[in-house]
Motif scaffolding. Sequence first.
Motif, PDB file in Angstrom:
ATOM      1  N   PRO A 120      -5.084 -73.250  73.542  1.00 36.02           N
ATOM      2  CA  PRO A 120      -6.022 -74.151  74.229  1.00 36.02           C
ATOM      3  C   PRO A 120      -7.222 -74.571  73.382  1.00 36.02           C
ATOM      4  O   PRO A 120      -7.989 -75.452  73.797  1.00 36.02           O
ATOM      5  N   LEU A 121      -7.404 -73.972  72.209  1.00 33.24           N
ATOM      6  CA  LEU A 121      -8.640 -74.187  71.456  1.00 33.24           C
ATOM      7  C   LEU A 121      -8.689 -75.521  70.731  1.00 33.24           C
ATOM      8  O   LEU A 121      -9.758 -76.096  70.551  1.00 33.24           O
ATOM      9  N   GLY A 122      -7.547 -76.012  70.273  1.00 28.59           N
ATOM     10  CA  GLY A 122      -7.548 -77.196  69.426  1.00 28.59           C
ATOM     11  C   GLY A 122      -7.799 -76.808  67.974  1.00 28.59           C
ATOM     12  O   GLY A 122      -8.263 -75.704  67.673  1.00 28.59           O
ATOM     13  N   GLU A 123      -7.497 -77.742  67.065  1.00 33.08           N
ATOM     14  CA  GLU A 123      -7.546 -77.450  65.631  1.00 33.08           C
ATOM     15  C   GLU A 123      -8.920 -76.981  65.166  1.00 33.08           C
ATOM     16  O   GLU A 123      -9.040 -75.986  64.441  1.00 33.08           O
ATOM     17  N   THR A 124      -9.980 -77.659  65.572  1.00 29.73           N
ATOM     18  CA  THR A 124     -11.324 -77.339  65.059  1.00 29.73           C
ATOM     19  C   THR A 124     -11.784 -75.960  65.510  1.00 29.73           C
ATOM     20  O   THR A 124     -12.230 -75.136  64.700  1.00 29.73           O
ATOM     21  N   ARG A 125     -11.676 -75.674  66.810  1.00 28.08           N
ATOM     22  CA  ARG A 125     -12.139 -74.379  67.312  1.00 28.08           C
ATOM     23  C   ARG A 125     -11.218 -73.250  66.856  1.00 28.08           C
ATOM     24  O   ARG A 125     -11.681 -72.122  66.624  1.00 28.08           O
ATOM     25  N   GLU A 126      -9.929 -73.544  66.701  1.00 24.07           N
ATOM     26  CA  GLU A 126      -8.997 -72.525  66.199  1.00 24.07           C
ATOM     27  C   GLU A 126      -9.372 -72.124  64.779  1.00 24.07           C
ATOM     28  O   GLU A 126      -9.421 -70.937  64.446  1.00 24.07           O
ATOM     29  N   ARG A 127      -9.640 -73.129  63.929  1.00 24.10           N
ATOM     30  CA  ARG A 127     -10.039 -72.848  62.552  1.00 24.10           C
ATOM     31  C   ARG A 127     -11.359 -72.082  62.519  1.00 24.10           C
ATOM     32  O   ARG A 127     -11.542 -71.161  61.720  1.00 24.10           O
ATOM     33  N   ARG A 128     -12.286 -72.456  63.383  1.00 25.02           N
ATOM     34  CA  ARG A 128     -13.578 -71.776  63.435  1.00 25.02           C
ATOM     35  C   ARG A 128     -13.403 -70.308  63.828  1.00 25.02           C
ATOM     36  O   ARG A 128     -14.042 -69.417  63.266  1.00 25.02           O
ATOM     37  N   LEU A 129     -12.533 -70.049  64.809  1.00 30.17           N
ATOM     38  CA  LEU A 129     -12.291 -68.677  65.251  1.00 30.17           C
ATOM     39  C   LEU A 129     -11.703 -67.837  64.127  1.00 30.17           C
ATOM     40  O   LEU A 129     -12.177 -66.726  63.845  1.00 30.17           O
ATOM     41  N   VAL A 130     -10.672 -68.366  63.454  1.00 32.22           N
ATOM     42  CA  VAL A 130      -9.999 -67.613  62.399  1.00 32.22           C
ATOM     43  C   VAL A 130     -10.953 -67.359  61.233  1.00 32.22           C
ATOM     44  O   VAL A 130     -10.971 -66.263  60.649  1.00 32.22           O
ATOM     45  N   THR A 131     -11.761 -68.354  60.893  1.00 25.80           N
ATOM     46  CA  THR A 131     -12.739 -68.180  59.815  1.00 25.80           C
ATOM     47  C   THR A 131     -13.759 -67.109  60.172  1.00 25.80           C
ATOM     48  O   THR A 131     -14.122 -66.267  59.344  1.00 25.80           O
ATOM     49  N   GLU A 201      -6.124 -90.614  42.015  1.00 23.08           N
ATOM     50  CA  GLU A 201      -7.333 -89.805  42.069  1.00 23.08           C
ATOM     51  C   GLU A 201      -7.292 -88.936  43.321  1.00 23.08           C
ATOM     52  O   GLU A 201      -6.971 -89.413  44.408  1.00 23.08           O
ATOM     53  N   ARG A 202      -7.672 -87.670  43.165  1.00 23.83           N
ATOM     54  CA  ARG A 202      -7.587 -86.736  44.284  1.00 23.83           C
ATOM     55  C   ARG A 202      -8.751 -85.745  44.251  1.00 23.83           C
ATOM     56  O   ARG A 202      -9.400 -85.564  43.223  1.00 23.83           O
ATOM     57  N   ALA A 203      -8.962 -85.100  45.386  1.00 24.12           N
ATOM     58  CA  ALA A 203      -9.894 -83.971  45.482  1.00 24.12           C
ATOM     59  C   ALA A 203      -9.185 -82.867  46.244  1.00 24.12           C
ATOM     60  O   ALA A 203      -8.295 -83.125  47.067  1.00 24.12           O
ATOM     61  N   TRP A 204      -9.579 -81.624  45.958  1.00 24.92           N
ATOM     62  CA  TRP A 204      -8.984 -80.479  46.629  1.00 24.92           C
ATOM     63  C   TRP A 204     -10.079 -79.512  47.060  1.00 24.92           C
ATOM     64  O   TRP A 204     -11.105 -79.360  46.377  1.00 24.92           O
ATOM     65  N   ILE A 205      -9.836 -78.846  48.175  1.00 28.90           N
ATOM     66  CA  ILE A 205     -10.722 -77.801  48.683  1.00 28.90           C
ATOM     67  C   ILE A 205      -9.929 -76.494  48.705  1.00 28.90           C
ATOM     68  O   ILE A 205      -8.783 -76.459  49.174  1.00 28.90           O
ATOM     69  N   ALA A 206     -10.533 -75.430  48.200  1.00 28.49           N
ATOM     70  CA  ALA A 206      -9.900 -74.109  48.240  1.00 28.49           C
ATOM     71  C   ALA A 206     -10.464 -73.317  49.407  1.00 28.49           C
ATOM     72  O   ALA A 206     -11.674 -73.330  49.660  1.00 28.49           O
ATOM     73  N   GLU A 207      -9.574 -72.642  50.128  1.00 25.22           N
ATOM     74  CA  GLU A 207      -9.968 -71.750  51.217  1.00 25.22           C
ATOM     75  C   GLU A 207      -9.470 -70.342  50.922  1.00 25.22           C
ATOM     76  O   GLU A 207      -8.330 -70.165  50.489  1.00 25.22           O
ATOM     77  N   LEU A 208     -10.309 -69.378  51.152  1.00 24.78           N
ATOM     78  CA  LEU A 208      -9.926 -67.975  51.047  1.00 24.78           C
ATOM     79  C   LEU A 208     -10.076 -67.364  52.421  1.00 24.78           C
ATOM     80  O   LEU A 208     -11.177 -67.328  52.976  1.00 24.78           O
ATOM     81  N   ASP A 209      -8.938 -66.944  53.011  1.00 22.11           N
ATOM     82  CA  ASP A 209      -8.934 -66.428  54.386  1.00 22.11           C
ATOM     83  C   ASP A 209      -9.541 -67.434  55.348  1.00 22.11           C
ATOM     84  O   ASP A 209     -10.275 -67.090  56.278  1.00 22.11           O
ATOM     85  N   GLY A 210      -9.244 -68.735  55.139  1.00 25.67           N
ATOM     86  CA  GLY A 210      -9.686 -69.777  56.053  1.00 25.67           C
ATOM     87  C   GLY A 210     -11.100 -70.274  55.836  1.00 25.67           C
ATOM     88  O   GLY A 210     -11.546 -71.168  56.545  1.00 25.67           O
ATOM     89  N   GLU A 211     -11.813 -69.735  54.850  1.00 29.22           N
ATOM     90  CA  GLU A 211     -13.192 -70.139  54.594  1.00 29.22           C
ATOM     91  C   GLU A 211     -13.267 -70.939  53.294  1.00 29.22           C
ATOM     92  O   GLU A 211     -12.670 -70.567  52.287  1.00 29.22           O
ATOM     93  N   ARG A 212     -14.012 -72.067  53.316  1.00 28.94           N
ATOM     94  CA  ARG A 212     -14.140 -72.886  52.120  1.00 28.94           C
ATOM     95  C   ARG A 212     -14.842 -72.109  51.001  1.00 28.94           C
ATOM     96  O   ARG A 212     -15.934 -71.570  51.205  1.00 28.94           O
ATOM     97  N   VAL A 213     -14.211 -72.090  49.826  1.00 28.82           N
ATOM     98  CA  VAL A 213     -14.793 -71.326  48.714  1.00 28.82           C
ATOM     99  C   VAL A 213     -14.748 -72.087  47.396  1.00 28.82           C
ATOM    100  O   VAL A 213     -15.226 -71.572  46.384  1.00 28.82           O
ATOM    101  N   GLY A 214     -14.195 -73.301  47.364  1.00 29.24           N
ATOM    102  CA  GLY A 214     -14.119 -73.990  46.090  1.00 29.24           C
ATOM    103  C   GLY A 214     -13.711 -75.434  46.215  1.00 29.24           C
ATOM    104  O   GLY A 214     -13.231 -75.880  47.259  1.00 29.24           O
ATOM    105  N   SER A 215     -13.928 -76.178  45.123  1.00 27.82           N
ATOM    106  CA  SER A 215     -13.568 -77.598  45.102  1.00 27.82           C
ATOM    107  C   SER A 215     -13.222 -78.020  43.692  1.00 27.82           C
ATOM    108  O   SER A 215     -13.589 -77.353  42.706  1.00 27.82           O
TER     109      SER A 215
END
Length: 306
Positions: A120-131, A201-215
């Motif tokens: 029921p959370l949706g993508e944004t709240r689900e990601r926030r919970l896991v992070t 041309e591209r950009a990438w974001i790195a996540e560690l355990d669901g948290e943004r940690v790099g670009s």
Amino acid sequence: MPTADRIAAVRRFNRFYTRRLGILEEGLLGSPFSLAEARVLYELAHRESPTAALLGTLLGLDRGYLSRILAGFRRRGFVARQPSPRDRRRELLRLTAAGRRAFAPLDLKARAQVRDLLAPLGETRERRLVTSMGAIERVLGGVAAEGRTLRVRAPRPGDMGWVIERHGAIYDQEWGWGETFEALVAEIVTRFMQHHDPARERAWIAELDGERVGSIFLVAKSKTVAKLRLLLVEPSARGHGVGQRLVAECVRFARRARYERVVLWTQSILDPARHIYEKSGFRLVGQEPNREFGKGLVSETWELDL
């Protein structure tokens, strides 16, 4: 020293979470197993021939309590023992076929329970919970034992602002580069957002355990030359291969886009980044003094032939 209100907040969260997952019920998820028994079954199902001592360490269970659980499992035919081939004094444990049959429905119910919790959370709240859960685990020291998950993905709304903010904060904290550097990063990011060619041309974001940690960013310098820009790794994530993974992703895309060479510009004092570039096959091709962000800096140009 923890304050009374913080202690109360942690206890309140514990009461909420145990109630939400039904942990206080006599049988976990309607099974005949207690929470401790279910955790022992889980570790036996996911580890290759652990010892009782290892299980006790992993689960933090009293030795006598764990011994009683394992004895009960042996009586029910769930667990078998065999001497270690390296040390006959140690016994290795494994789930029998009956043990796996007993664990399977419990595992399915646990997965279904979490799925129903998240749905029921949706993508944004689900990601926030896991992070947030990952942050709790890291603060309390649990991640090192379980391992960490590194993921590299395309940017989402909000990521570009994060790239600018973290570059400004980290480089000022570590090197004192101030607003001049943050303004440069903002200019690069804004130009990319407004004018980049997705095919080249591209950009990438790195996540560690669901948290943004790099670009990292790759932009076109010419038809045959690409430029690597804005490699960033959060201090808390260093040593986990984040930078190496980002550069590898960048180089892989440059090859697919048919560039002949990748170039980058950095500073001689940024040793961790320089180590990543060197390990990835880049070579130093030029140096010159630079006072843009402070005195005594030396700018470097690195290249990688594809």
